[in-house]
Write a protein that holds these residues in place. Structure first.
Motif, PDB file in Angstrom:
ATOM      1  N   GLY A 254      43.343  44.689  14.018  1.00  0.00           N
ATOM      2  CA  GLY A 254      44.136  44.063  14.482  1.00  0.00           C
ATOM      3  C   GLY A 254      43.025  43.164  15.424  1.00  0.00           C
ATOM      4  O   GLY A 254      43.447  41.963  15.386  1.00  0.00           O
ATOM      5  N   GLN A 276      43.850  49.057  15.526  1.00  0.00           N
ATOM      6  CA  GLN A 276      42.316  48.744  16.012  1.00  0.00           C
ATOM      7  C   GLN A 276      41.196  50.517  15.107  1.00  0.00           C
ATOM      8  O   GLN A 276      41.959  50.556  15.395  1.00  0.00           O
ATOM      9  CB  GLN A 276      42.722  49.301  17.106  1.00  0.00           C
ATOM     10  N   LEU A 303      43.201  47.079  24.258  1.00  0.00           N
ATOM     11  CA  LEU A 303      45.293  47.608  24.008  1.00  0.00           C
ATOM     12  C   LEU A 303      46.030  46.309  24.322  1.00  0.00           C
ATOM     13  O   LEU A 303      47.042  46.306  23.726  1.00  0.00           O
ATOM     14  CB  LEU A 303      44.985  48.255  24.827  1.00  0.00           C
ATOM     15  N   PHE A 306      46.560  43.557  22.472  1.00  0.00           N
ATOM     16  CA  PHE A 306      47.973  44.093  21.154  1.00  0.00           C
ATOM     17  C   PHE A 306      49.378  43.956  22.073  1.00  0.00           C
ATOM     18  O   PHE A 306      49.932  43.135  20.691  1.00  0.00           O
ATOM     19  CB  PHE A 306      47.480  44.892  21.174  1.00  0.00           C
ATOM     20  N   ALA A 311      52.327  43.036  19.680  1.00  0.00           N
ATOM     21  CA  ALA A 311      52.741  44.044  19.690  1.00  0.00           C
ATOM     22  C   ALA A 311      53.661  45.754  20.266  1.00  0.00           C
ATOM     23  O   ALA A 311      53.733  45.685  21.388  1.00  0.00           O
ATOM     24  CB  ALA A 311      51.222  45.166  19.251  1.00  0.00           C
ATOM     25  N   ILE A 314      50.302  49.788  19.197  1.00  0.00           N
ATOM     26  CA  ILE A 314      49.058  50.390  19.100  1.00  0.00           C
ATOM     27  C   ILE A 314      48.737  51.596  17.597  1.00  0.00           C
ATOM     28  O   ILE A 314      48.157  52.218  18.777  1.00  0.00           O
ATOM     29  CB  ILE A 314      47.639  49.733  19.230  1.00  0.00           C
ATOM     30  N   THR A 316      45.700  53.413  17.307  1.00  0.00           N
ATOM     31  CA  THR A 316      43.563  53.179  17.494  1.00  0.00           C
ATOM     32  C   THR A 316      43.634  55.466  17.803  1.00  0.00           C
ATOM     33  O   THR A 316      44.273  55.711  18.303  1.00  0.00           O
ATOM     34  CB  THR A 316      43.664  52.893  19.242  1.00  0.00           C
TER      35      THR A 316
END
Ligand code: PBG
Length: 327
Positions: A254, A276, A303, A306, A311, A314, A316
């Motif tokens: 990521g 991520q 975060l 992203f 994005a 995510i 994660t």
């Protein structure tokens, strides 16, 4: 042209209310996919040494996690299996077992939290003795033979109730082949999230410990995962996967690949996800544990980065912690 002193960009930054008012991007719980490691030997859980705060979950613990996800409003969970090494073989046969760990995990989540989406990795590495994502013969990963197996693996997942099939193996042609098989079997609504631009990365190190493939991996994955130096190739990968029927695409890792996230999302305008990965998680946790950074703050900042890159969401390991902070 904005010129000083008519324009002073600090004016808008001076108070909390004005900063909130002009904020360009937002992160909400709806952006999070919780990556979880499930295990058929952990009971109830086992720590993953290289990922402080992450545990391998037995099925009962997974049910609790699914309820927690629902309570926090996390839209979906992505499952990664750690299986008993005795069940591994050359061709990763356990990946095709309809009673295997992944089908059980899918059912467990669906029973505990029917409204939480379930995303499953399609690749053979958690199941092979050599730790590769495909069939290995004389030192070569066979593309088309692997795809045949991945189709079967995806069907096993779909039959168990998986909502989103997520091929992470990087074989050529697998998205089209899996889409066709799903259509033929009547799984017309099963979604595909393609790991379209997946790089041969050192950032996966802790994950290989988490799923128990690290000590077994022979060689590296450079003949199927992408060279970290490449951008244009990522766009070709994404274009092909979309043509073959991917509903969503992913870039992985990521944060070190945010430029790719940005290029893919702005070029194609399709839901683009970023992973991520384990090494990114481990770096933040390690620095935080040493008191070198504020872990929560860096987690939220990463975060948001992203989202800024475009994005849609995510994947994660931080999902529950981030959701708690946003609640
Ligand atoms: C393998 C797979 C990997 C990850 C997800 N699926 C590792 C790899 O390609 O070697 C990495 C996830 C992470 O590092 O968090 N199919």
């Amino acid at each position: 042209m904005s010129t000083f002193p008519a324009t002073r960009l600090r004016r808008l930054r001076q108070t909390d209310w004005s900063r909130r008012l002009v904020q360009e991007n937002v992160l909400t719980v709806n952006d999070l996919i919780w990556a979880v490691v499930v295990s058929d030997t952990a009971d109830p859980t086992e720590p993953v040494a290289a990922m402080p705060g992450v545990e391998r979950l037995g099925l009962n613990a997974l049910a609790e996690a699914a309820k927690r996800a629902a309570q926090l409003g996390i839209p979906a969970m992505a499952i990664f299996p750690h299986i008993d090494p005795a069940k591994k073989d050359e061709n990763g046969s356990e990946a095709l077992n309809p009673k295997g760990l992944v089908p059980q995990a899918i059912r467990t989540i669906k029973e505990a939290a029917p409204n939480v989406g379930v995303i499953c990795d399609v690749a053979l590495d958690p199941f092979t003795t050599h730790g590769h994502d495909g069939i290995l013969k004389d030192g070569v990963i066979l593309n088309d033979d692997t795809v045949e197996r991945l189709i079967q693996q995806a069907l096993v997942q779909a039959r168990a109730g998986c909502d989103v099939i997520a091929p992470s193996d990087m074989m050529d042609g697998r998205i089209g082949a899996i889409r066709e098989a799903l259509e033929l079997e009547g799984f017309t609504d099963t979604m595909i999230l393609s790991y379209a631009a997946k790089y041969a990365s050192g950032f996966y190190g802790p994950y290989r410990e988490a799923i128990g493939s690290g000590t077994v991996l022979q060689g590296d994955k450079k003949t199927y995962q992408m060279d970290p130096a490449n951008t244009e190739e990522a766009l070709r990968e994404v274009a092909m996967d979309l043509d073959e029927g991917a509903d969503m695409v992913m870039v992985k890792p990521g944060l070190p690949y945010l430029d790719i996230v940005q290029r893919v999302s702005s070029t194609f305008g399709v839901p683009t996800f970023a992973f991520q990965v384990s090494g990114e998680y481990a770096m933040i946790q390690a620095a935080a544990a040493n008191g070198w950074i504020d872990g929560d703050r860096v987690m939220m900042e990463s975060l948001m980065a992203f989202k800024r890159a475009g994005a849609a969401g995510i994947i994660t390991y931080f999902a529950p912690r981030a959701a708690e902070l946003m609640a």
